[in-house]
Motif scaffolding. Structure first.
Motif, short mmCIF file in Angstrom:
data_model
loop_
_atom_site.label_atom_id
_atom_site.label_comp_id
_atom_site.label_asym_id
_atom_site.label_seq_id
_atom_site.Cartn_x
_atom_site.Cartn_y
_atom_site.Cartn_z
N PRO A 225 0.80 -1.22 0.00
CA PRO A 225 0.00 0.00 0.00
C PRO A 225 0.84 1.27 0.00
CG PRO A 225 -0.51 -1.39 1.91
CD PRO A 225 0.66 -2.00 1.21
N THR A 226 0.33 2.27 -0.70
CA THR A 226 0.92 3.60 -0.71
C THR A 226 -0.17 4.59 -0.27
OG1 THR A 226 0.35 3.81 -3.04
CG2 THR A 226 2.59 3.05 -2.53
N PRO A 227 0.23 5.73 0.26
CA PRO A 227 -0.77 6.65 0.81
C PRO A 227 -1.68 7.31 -0.23
CG PRO A 227 1.46 7.37 1.39
CD PRO A 227 1.59 6.14 0.59
N GLY A 228 -1.19 7.56 -1.42
CA GLY A 228 -1.96 8.31 -2.43
C GLY A 228 -3.35 7.76 -2.70
N PRO A 229 -3.46 6.50 -3.13
CA PRO A 229 -4.80 5.96 -3.40
C PRO A 229 -5.73 5.99 -2.18
CG PRO A 229 -3.13 4.60 -4.42
CD PRO A 229 -2.40 5.58 -3.54
N ALA A 230 -5.17 5.70 -1.01
CA ALA A 230 -5.99 5.71 0.21
C ALA A 230 -6.53 7.11 0.49
CB ALA A 230 -5.17 5.20 1.39
N LEU A 231 -5.69 8.12 0.31
CA LEU A 231 -6.13 9.49 0.55
C LEU A 231 -7.11 9.97 -0.51
CD1 LEU A 231 -2.78 11.03 1.81
CD2 LEU A 231 -4.84 10.56 3.16
N ILE A 232 -6.92 9.53 -1.75
CA ILE A 232 -7.86 9.89 -2.82
C ILE A 232 -9.24 9.35 -2.49
CG2 ILE A 232 -8.49 9.40 -5.23
CD1 ILE A 232 -5.43 9.56 -5.84
N ILE A 233 -9.31 8.08 -2.11
CA ILE A 233 -10.61 7.49 -1.75
C ILE A 233 -11.15 8.13 -0.49
CG2 ILE A 233 -11.76 5.36 -0.98
CD1 ILE A 233 -11.23 5.43 -4.00
N GLY A 234 -10.31 8.27 0.53
CA GLY A 234 -10.77 8.85 1.80
C GLY A 234 -11.36 10.24 1.62
N VAL A 235 -10.61 11.12 1.00
CA VAL A 235 -11.10 12.48 0.79
C VAL A 235 -12.29 12.46 -0.18
CG1 VAL A 235 -10.51 14.76 -0.14
CG2 VAL A 235 -8.91 13.57 1.38
#
Length: 159
Positions: A94-104
């Motif tokens: 996992p990398t932070p970018g996709p998680a933050l895109i979905i989260g936001v």
């Protein structure tokens, strides 16, 4: 992948809830009462999907449990969306970018669906301080994104 989606969604939602608890305890920031989500959902079988003011709507039996269960189920659905879009490779590393895109990105749900349905207007436009409400929603959903990443990192350790 189903197992990872469940773990990641549950973990991310728990991070979001811990962030809300921390804000409430340290700064007095109110958080959503998930019983109101249960109340909203509990009115669906009666054909009621919008309320002038959800707090004034008649309570529904088991609304608190229903609301919290829906909150965590929705978290798992958003984790499944993340996995569906970025695939098993992201789950393994996992990398932070996709998680933050979905989260936001999930902030569109309260802005476009829940707040209008609760009587707060589109993106909290009918609240006393709409920009403050919008900012709080954005921060809450960003914390969900952070939680997606952290839970995925932990999930990746389990293989």
């Amino acid at each position: 992948m189903i197992w990872h989606g469940a773990v990641i969604g549950l973990g991310a939602t728990a991070v979001m809830d811990l962030w809300a608890l921390l804000q409430r305890r340290l700064f007095g920031v109110p958080s959503l009462d998930y019983a109101l989500v249960g109340r909203w959902l509990g009115h669906f079988p009666r054909g009621r999907f919008r309320h002038k003011a959800i707090m004034a709507a008649p309570p529904v039996a088991g609304e608190r449990v229903l609301g919290w269960a829906a909150h965590y189920a929705i978290g798992m659905l958003f984790a499944a969306l993340l996995i569906g879009l970025w695939g098993p490779a992201w789950v393994a590393d996992p990398t932070p970018g996709p998680a933050l895109i979905i989260g936001v990105g999930t902030v569109v749900v309260p802005f476009l669906i829940m707040q209008p349905a609760f009587g707060a207007g589109l993106a909290a436009s009918r609240t006393p301080q709409p920009n403050k409400a919008r900012f709080r929603s954005l921060v809450a959903h960003a914390s969900f994104g952070v939680g997606l990443y952290l839970a995925a990192k932990i999930s990746a350790l389990w293989g």
